[in-house]
Design an enzyme around this catalytic site. Sequence first.
Site: not given
Length: 670
Positions: A53, A373, A403, A433, A466, A567, A595
Amino acid sequence: MSQTDTFIQPIPVRYLDRDLSWLIFNERVLAEAAKENVPLLEKIKFLSIYSSNLDEFYRVRIPALMALKKLTSKKTESSGKSYKKLLKQINTVVYRQQQMFGELFTDHILSELEFENIELVYDRPIPEVISVQAENYFFTRALAYIKCMELNTDTDFFTENNKLYFLVSITDNNGNNCLHIVNIPSEEIPRFFSVVKGDKQYILFIDDIIKEHLDAVFPGYTINGAYSFKITRDAALEFDDDYEEGLAAQMEKKIAKRDFGIATRFLHDNKMPSEYLEVLIALLNLKGANVMKGSSYHNLKDLSELPIHRKALEYPEWPSVPYIFSGKLLLNDIEKQDVIIHTPYNSYDTVLRFFNEASVHPEAEEIYVTVYRMAYDSRIANALISAARNGKKVTVIVELKARFDESNNIKWSKKLSDAGVNIIHSVPSLKIHAKIALIKFNKSHNVKALGLLATGNLNESTARFYTDHILLTAHAGITSELKQVFKFLSLMKKPEKEDHFNYKHLLVAQFNLRDKFITLIDREIENATKGLLSGITIKLNNLEEKVLIDKLYEASSAGVKIHLIVRGICCLLPGVAGLSENITVKRIVDRYLEHGRIFIFCNNGNQEVFLGSADWMNRNIYRRIEVCFPLYDDKLKEEMIRLMDIQLEEADTDEKRSQQKIYEFLAAKS
């Protein structure tokens, strides 16, 4: 562990800085490694996640702050000082966290490994008992990848992004000193080397194996010292709104240059002499980077690759709860009633089956999917390829700008296109998204369409850890509006005022999402002022957008009780008198990554529940296409409300229990 985060500050501020808030989140990840009830290998994973991270933070956020500092300092001196102060605060926090990391690792993790008869050799010579094996490994594996470069004013050398290096000081027989850079090939070979002797396992960093045998790299020289370092570089990709070449081709060119961005962090061994440090900074052009002392080892995200395989040192397995079919086909079940899947508690096989059945269904004519993704070996993509080859019209909206997943998405775009799938890419300045899919049937079928709407990516790999929620529905209003969304996405343009799409069920960013949320909050404010039942419960990954934060402050001032689970980034300040005394913020860090995005509005007792892809951040609200959606089935609404209640109840306990209780609830229900 679940925890209530208190951000109350003694000064009259209205918002917490987003980057400092994110660092608070990453510190919560780091803190998991200190919890007694976390299994040993899971503690090590949390250390790895923290390190990974932080690398991304310096690759993405620090470049933005450095640019803002430079731009604002040209306009106003005060703004420039503000960003300079923020960067200093960030470095202070990160340095403190790195100290915590080092203490946790050296004072606790290493001794716990030793208790398990595992010796991870750290910052000391290689034990004699395995020196022969280490030497053999160096000459047969590592040496093939070693490169060295003398460091002087004529050196033309570029340190790659987040790669590991030694600065080596050597002296020849004439007493001449010089410096060399030697790579540590941690991406070409495994970072760790393991040897079992009797009942004990020894694990070495390849860093130490290379350092121990530098005399073979520099024969005839005296090795004075070797000091590790790495450079983190800007990883942002920027695109012009107007472009002539295809986005995929443009992306591939940009990705190839990603690792050659400006240096944002120079992390070095704290034993490196100051004069060597100055030489590196000068000759490698690192004057603009954040210079930080570290340990002898960097890239400790590699700890997740430790060659230790003991189930007793991991979390106990929770077998995923399967969907119980009422008939033979999932698609037939969805036509009769809405289905919701909670991953990873529920099996992701249900989602895979949705696409697999559609690929061969004789009355399914068209399939539409958004992709943000994709899994590296995506079974969903393979189902879509099969569907196209089976004569279905398949359209996939691929977001190439996800990304660090750009290359994988480009790969799948090509494979899908080669199979006859219609591929559509978003425009450079707008990200897609939304997590949605639509199956359209021919006229002979008893329903016109089935929809899939999710809070997370259509990715079977990340679905294993997730927590997300996937709705499968035949609701005519929702599927009709999904058609509108896909119709707009197929236009390959940014939304404009003259675009007329009437969404009554879905909340779609760029069209009605923000205004709909404001309307829902206003209704709770009105109910509170009238003495009616009111309340708001929201779960997000990140909360930053100030219009919506201000609206929550307004609701709090009107007496609306607001419970937030956030989160990561949270710029809202809870519990501030006169501003947010009716707002609580909780953060959950546990075995799974939280998530899902969930929005519950009391509505005078007739609760409304929405799920979706949108966090409340500027990028999600203003620069992306997001889709949030309602739950209309009463049983599913009750189920989702119960899951949120469990997390709110357990977030204040000393033990991590909310995810376990959710698993037990869903397993018992099944």
